[in-house]
Write an enzyme that holds these catalytic residues in place. Structure first.
Site, PDB file in Angstrom:
ATOM      1  N   ASP A   1       0.001  -5.719  10.561  1.00 49.37           N
ATOM      2  CA  ASP A   1       1.305  -5.561   9.940  1.00 49.37           C
ATOM      3  C   ASP A   1       1.884  -4.224  10.423  1.00 49.37           C
ATOM      4  OD1 ASP A   1       3.452  -5.935   8.136  1.00 49.37           O
ATOM      5  OD2 ASP A   1       2.404  -4.787   6.599  1.00 49.37           O
TER       6      ASP A   1
ATOM      7  N   ASP B   1       4.895  -2.001   8.442  1.00 51.61           N
ATOM      8  CA  ASP B   1       5.155  -1.111   7.306  1.00 51.61           C
ATOM      9  C   ASP B   1       3.968  -1.107   6.334  1.00 51.61           C
ATOM     10  OD1 ASP B   1       8.245  -0.294   7.399  1.00 51.61           O
ATOM     11  OD2 ASP B   1       8.045  -2.368   8.086  1.00 51.61           O
TER      12      ASP B   1
ATOM     13  N   ASP C   1      -1.175  -4.778   4.429  1.00 52.34           N
ATOM     14  CA  ASP C   1      -1.169  -4.139   3.108  1.00 52.34           C
ATOM     15  C   ASP C   1      -0.406  -4.905   2.045  1.00 52.34           C
ATOM     16  OD1 ASP C   1       1.425  -3.492   4.354  1.00 52.34           O
ATOM     17  OD2 ASP C   1       1.710  -2.276   2.557  1.00 52.34           O
TER      18      ASP C   1
END
Length: 262
Positions: free
Chosen positions: A24, A26, A207
């Site tokens: 990922d 961000d 996340d």
């Protein structure tokens, strides 16, 4: 808390070292910031990615637009997937788009959301190619319920779209059976990584809630790594606390893959 990935480098890499890395953006490669436009990749993280890309295939899967995440990472020779996997591009003219038939309804939803959210201080609307995101990180707590009500109202008005939730964001995107997990499986097949001798072990690092789709997709094939400082329900097998630990892990994995015994 699930075990730290930093303490299990050898197990994650496997004996053969035949792995593919999916990440990922961000909250994984860059810290979460109040304004998404300010989330830029650090020089040291880019260097860590560049060195790892010299050893194994890498793909970045982000909720951001394809061109946006590609511009921020700025590395050739790797795969980029924007809009949660709805827009994929990579070397050798690799390209796949899903959801082009939904662009007009997304435009209508954007107009409706913008009109309503303009009345809520701190709310930020972000139009992406294949989704519309309503950020509420800077919204007063007393207005949070109103943000959700607005998004749910617009979503109900457009059944062709579905709502997903992330970290301080609601997002409307095409109601297609597609997510980051399916994008990872498609990439493994399309890039021929499944057919190599012994197969490739996918490693996915993320996340957010949308990354759980990827963790589930590769649960029996490879390894999911959750980036979080708090204990939370997850399908991931290992964890890293923050982007600093992600960078440490990528560098340690590169060193392991370069080891003579591999």
């Amino acid at each position: 808390m699930i075990p730290s990935a930093l303490e299990h480098i050898q197990e994650i890499a496997g004996r053969s070292g035949h792995v593919a890395i999916f990440l990922d953006y961000d909250g994984t490669l860059t810290p979460i910031v109040s304004h998404p436009e300010n989330a830029w990749l650090s020089h040291s993280m880019r260097q860590a990615l560049r060195e790892l890309a010299g050893c194994v295939p890498i793909a970045i899967l982000s909720g951001r637009d394809l061109n946006d995440v590609r511009r921020r990472v700025d590395l050739d020779g790797i795969v980029y997937a924007g809009s949660h996997g709805f827009d994929i591009a990579g070397p050798a003219r690799l390209h796949r788009e899903l959801g082009t038939a939904y662009l007009s309804v997304l435009a209508r939803a954007e107009t409706e959301l913008r009109q309503a959210l303009d009345e809520i201080p701190g709310a930020q609307l972000e139009r992406k190619h294949f989704s519309v995101a309503a950020h509420y990180r800077n919204v007063n707590e007393s207005d949070l319920a109103e943000v959700q009500r607005v998004v749910d109202t617009v979503a109900a008005r457009h059944p062709e779209l579905r709502r997903i939730s992330g970290k301080k964001v609601y997002e409307l995107l095409p109601d297609i059976d597609w997510d980051k997990g399916k994008a990872v499986l498609w990439l493994l097949e399309t890039l021929g990584l499944e057919s190599r001798s012994g197969g490739i072990r996918p490693i996915y690092i993320g996340d957010d809630a949308t990354d759980e789709d990827a963790f589930r997709a590769i649960e029996r094939l490879g390894t999911g790594i959750l980036v979080s400082e708090k204990s939370q329900p997850t399908v991931a097998r290992y964890s890293l606390k923050n982007t600093g630990e992600v960078e440490r892990f990528l560098r340690a994995l590169t060193a392991r893959l370069r080891a003579p015994e591999l």
